[in-house]
Design a protein around this motif. Structure first.
Motif, PDB file in Angstrom:
ATOM      1  N   ASP A 126      61.173  43.114  54.206  1.00 57.86           N
ATOM      2  CA  ASP A 126      60.501  43.742  55.340  1.00 57.86           C
ATOM      3  C   ASP A 126      61.562  44.407  56.208  1.00 57.86           C
ATOM      4  OD1 ASP A 126      59.104  44.481  57.582  1.00 57.86           O
ATOM      5  OD2 ASP A 126      58.160  42.531  57.927  1.00 57.86           O
ATOM      6  N   VAL A 127      61.624  45.735  56.175  1.00 58.49           N
ATOM      7  CA  VAL A 127      62.694  46.454  56.864  1.00 58.49           C
ATOM      8  C   VAL A 127      62.564  46.392  58.382  1.00 58.49           C
ATOM      9  CG1 VAL A 127      63.069  48.020  54.935  1.00 58.49           C
ATOM     10  CG2 VAL A 127      61.447  48.650  56.745  1.00 58.49           C
ATOM     11  N   SER A 128      61.434  45.934  58.883  1.00 58.40           N
ATOM     12  CA  SER A 128      61.280  45.806  60.331  1.00 58.40           C
ATOM     13  C   SER A 128      61.973  44.551  60.860  1.00 58.40           C
ATOM     14  CB  SER A 128      59.796  45.782  60.719  1.00 58.40           C
ATOM     15  OG  SER A 128      59.162  44.606  60.232  1.00 58.40           O
ATOM     16  N   ARG A 129      62.480  43.716  59.960  1.00 57.95           N
ATOM     17  CA  ARG A 129      63.159  42.485  60.364  1.00 57.95           C
ATOM     18  C   ARG A 129      64.676  42.651  60.316  1.00 57.95           C
ATOM     19  NH1 ARG A 129      59.697  37.490  57.631  1.00 57.95           N
ATOM     20  NH2 ARG A 129      57.687  38.019  58.626  1.00 57.95           N
ATOM     21  N   LYS A 130      65.341  42.033  61.258  1.00 57.61           N
ATOM     22  CA  LYS A 130      66.788  42.098  61.329  1.00 57.61           C
ATOM     23  C   LYS A 130      67.398  41.414  60.103  1.00 57.61           C
ATOM     24  CE  LYS A 130      70.365  41.667  64.851  1.00 57.61           C
ATOM     25  NZ  LYS A 130      70.672  41.175  66.215  1.00 57.61           N
ATOM     26  N   ASN A 131      68.507  41.947  59.622  1.00 61.36           N
ATOM     27  CA  ASN A 131      69.175  41.409  58.432  1.00 61.36           C
ATOM     28  C   ASN A 131      68.209  41.321  57.239  1.00 61.36           C
ATOM     29  OD1 ASN A 131      71.590  40.986  59.911  1.00 61.36           O
ATOM     30  ND2 ASN A 131      70.769  39.050  60.694  1.00 61.36           N
ATOM     31  N   TYR A 132      67.447  42.401  57.026  1.00 58.54           N
ATOM     32  CA  TYR A 132      66.425  42.353  55.974  1.00 58.54           C
ATOM     33  C   TYR A 132      67.009  42.249  54.572  1.00 58.54           C
ATOM     34  CZ  TYR A 132      67.038  47.503  55.541  1.00 58.54           C
ATOM     35  OH  TYR A 132      67.536  48.778  55.363  1.00 58.54           O
ATOM     36  N   MET A 133      68.304  42.529  54.410  1.00 57.84           N
ATOM     37  CA  MET A 133      68.935  42.347  53.105  1.00 57.84           C
ATOM     38  C   MET A 133      69.622  40.982  52.981  1.00 57.84           C
ATOM     39  SD  MET A 133      68.117  44.750  51.165  1.00 57.84           S
ATOM     40  CE  MET A 133      69.226  44.479  49.784  1.00 57.84           C
ATOM     41  N   GLY A 134      69.339  40.093  53.932  1.00 61.50           N
ATOM     42  CA  GLY A 134      69.847  38.729  53.854  1.00 61.50           C
ATOM     43  C   GLY A 134      71.360  38.655  53.953  1.00 61.50           C
ATOM     44  N   LYS A 135      71.955  37.834  53.114  1.00 58.77           N
ATOM     45  CA  LYS A 135      73.403  37.600  53.169  1.00 58.77           C
ATOM     46  C   LYS A 135      74.210  38.581  52.326  1.00 58.77           C
ATOM     47  CE  LYS A 135      72.779  32.629  53.970  1.00 58.77           C
ATOM     48  NZ  LYS A 135      73.096  31.253  53.485  1.00 58.77           N
ATOM     49  N   SER A 136      73.563  39.588  51.809  1.00 56.46           N
ATOM     50  CA  SER A 136      74.266  40.559  50.985  1.00 56.46           C
ATOM     51  C   SER A 136      75.367  41.256  51.780  1.00 56.46           C
ATOM     52  CB  SER A 136      73.288  41.616  50.452  1.00 56.46           C
ATOM     53  OG  SER A 136      73.974  42.621  49.754  1.00 56.46           O
ATOM     54  N   ARG A 137      76.541  41.361  51.176  1.00 53.00           N
ATOM     55  CA  ARG A 137      77.661  42.046  51.804  1.00 53.00           C
ATOM     56  C   ARG A 137      77.804  43.483  51.319  1.00 53.00           C
ATOM     57  NH1 ARG A 137      82.533  37.468  51.793  1.00 53.00           N
ATOM     58  NH2 ARG A 137      81.405  35.881  53.005  1.00 53.00           N
ATOM     59  N   ASP A 138      76.873  43.905  50.487  1.00 51.12           N
ATOM     60  CA  ASP A 138      76.924  45.267  49.960  1.00 51.12           C
ATOM     61  C   ASP A 138      76.675  46.283  51.072  1.00 51.12           C
ATOM     62  OD1 ASP A 138      77.383  44.443  47.370  1.00 51.12           O
ATOM     63  OD2 ASP A 138      75.249  44.323  46.888  1.00 51.12           O
ATOM     64  N   ARG A 139      77.288  47.438  50.925  1.00 51.44           N
ATOM     65  CA  ARG A 139      77.054  48.556  51.825  1.00 51.44           C
ATOM     66  C   ARG A 139      76.754  49.778  50.975  1.00 51.44           C
ATOM     67  NH1 ARG A 139      76.475  44.848  54.312  1.00 51.44           N
ATOM     68  NH2 ARG A 139      77.420  44.176  56.287  1.00 51.44           N
ATOM     69  N   TRP A 140      75.918  50.669  51.505  1.00 56.16           N
ATOM     70  CA  TRP A 140      75.398  51.766  50.694  1.00 56.16           C
ATOM     71  C   TRP A 140      75.710  53.121  51.302  1.00 56.16           C
ATOM     72  CZ3 TRP A 140      72.931  47.073  51.301  1.00 56.16           C
ATOM     73  CH2 TRP A 140      72.626  46.381  50.117  1.00 56.16           C
ATOM     74  N   GLU A 141      75.977  54.094  50.408  1.00 55.18           N
ATOM     75  CA  GLU A 141      76.172  55.479  50.864  1.00 55.18           C
ATOM     76  C   GLU A 141      74.841  56.142  51.209  1.00 55.18           C
ATOM     77  OE1 GLU A 141      79.879  54.452  49.034  1.00 55.18           O
ATOM     78  OE2 GLU A 141      77.994  54.638  47.933  1.00 55.18           O
TER      79      GLU A 141
END
Length: 312
Positions: A126-141
């Motif tokens: 749910d993109v309306s929630r903070k930290n919606y990708m959880g503990k993932s450390r990935d970053r995206w272009e």
């Protein structure tokens, strides 16, 4: 008299063409050459589509629906670093919501293609929630949200506009930390042209979140073979429960907006932020006066007076 006779013989009488009399006649003072030399109108299918990805880009797709867009990125555009997320809580729920039809490839096939090429699928996002990708450390272009919509939860235009604005503000705020630190990393959002989508004021919403428009361009679904627009509410079903002929959203005029962090946008002319692509000069914008929803649309609004408000 002889002189007048000679002049009349040198000046031929204007012949009346059988097809130019009455309403079809060419206006006085407009030559035939000028009438023919009009600049041809640019058709969407004639312009080269803008593809905002490189095969090496790390791409995050949110609200992916039936995953047909992800499938096309992998198979047609050779993008290998694709992570797709859906709001549905499980793959089974997703498959139930978007079953295969004669016109639409099944979600299960799209899931297999995504995972076979090293992609990842995450449910219950749910993109309306903070930290919606959880503990993932990935970053995206590139973070992509195609056709965001809360669904037909209300027939009131003001509530619908505010609900979708709230969704977008939350998405922008929660997504900025997920962007790669590399300059030019961007968020891409595609919306249908015209009302009610123009009422969302997406540029202003982005500015409130520390973003600016780098550019916008026409979204051409044909550039993504196999892609089918997926409704937030799922496939169209008849009263007897059978699946209808399908939602043809991919045939509607749509536009993609690319947002970058403030200060990273391209500047053109006298310092103005460039937010249009080169194919816009000849494109006639779609303007809708009164919005009329049909039985297949997600947006069920009343045709009444409304004053949408920008969220602060």
């Amino acid at each position: 008299m002889g002189k007048n006779r000679r002049l009349s013989s040198q000046t031929p009488k204007r012949q009346k063409h059988p097809h130019t009399s009455g309403r079809g006649a060419r206006p006085t003072g407009v030559s035939k050459s000028k009438a023919i030399a009009r600049k041809p109108h640019s058709q969407p299918s004639q312009s080269k589509p803008a593809i905002p990805f490189l095969p090496s880009d790390r791409i995050l797709l949110v609200g992916e629906g039936d995953l047909s867009y992800a499938h096309s990125l992998i198979n047609r555009h050779r993008c290998k670093n694709v992570t797709a997320t859906v709001l549905e809580s499980s793959e089974d729920e997703l498959i139930s919501k978007y079953p295969s039809t004669p016109e639409r490839r099944g979600v299960d096939e799209n899931i297999k293609a995504l995972k076979a090429d090293g992609g990842a699928l995450k449910s219950g996002v749910d993109v309306s929630r903070k930290n919606y990708m959880g503990k993932s450390r990935d970053r995206w272009e590139r973070v992509v949200f195609n056709f965001p919509h809360v669904g037909g939860k209300s027939t009131d235009i003001n509530r619908q506009v505010r609900s979708n604005q709230q969704l977008l503000v939350s998405f922008f705020t929660n997504t900025v930390p997920l962007l790669s630190p590399d300059p030019g990393s961007s968020i891409l959002i595609t919306l249908f042209e015209g009302e009610p989508y123009t009422l969302w004021n997406i540029r202003d919403l982005a500015r409130h979140s520390g973003l600016e428009v780098k550019r916008s361009f026409r979204f051409q679904a044909d550039a993504y073979p196999g892609y089918k627009h997926a409704r937030t509410l799922g496939v169209v079903k008849r009263k007897d429960g059978s699946v209808g002929n399908g939602w043809k959203g991919e045939h509607r005029a749509a536009r993609t907006y690319e947002f970058v962090r403030k200060g990273e946008g391209e500047r053109v002319g006298s310092g103005k932020q460039g937010d249009e692509s080169s194919d816009d000069e000849d494109v006639e914008r779609l303007v809708i006066g009164d919005y009329h929803a049909d039985e297949h649309d997600e947006d069920t609004y009343d045709d009444e007076e409304y004053e949408p408000h920008l969220l602060s």
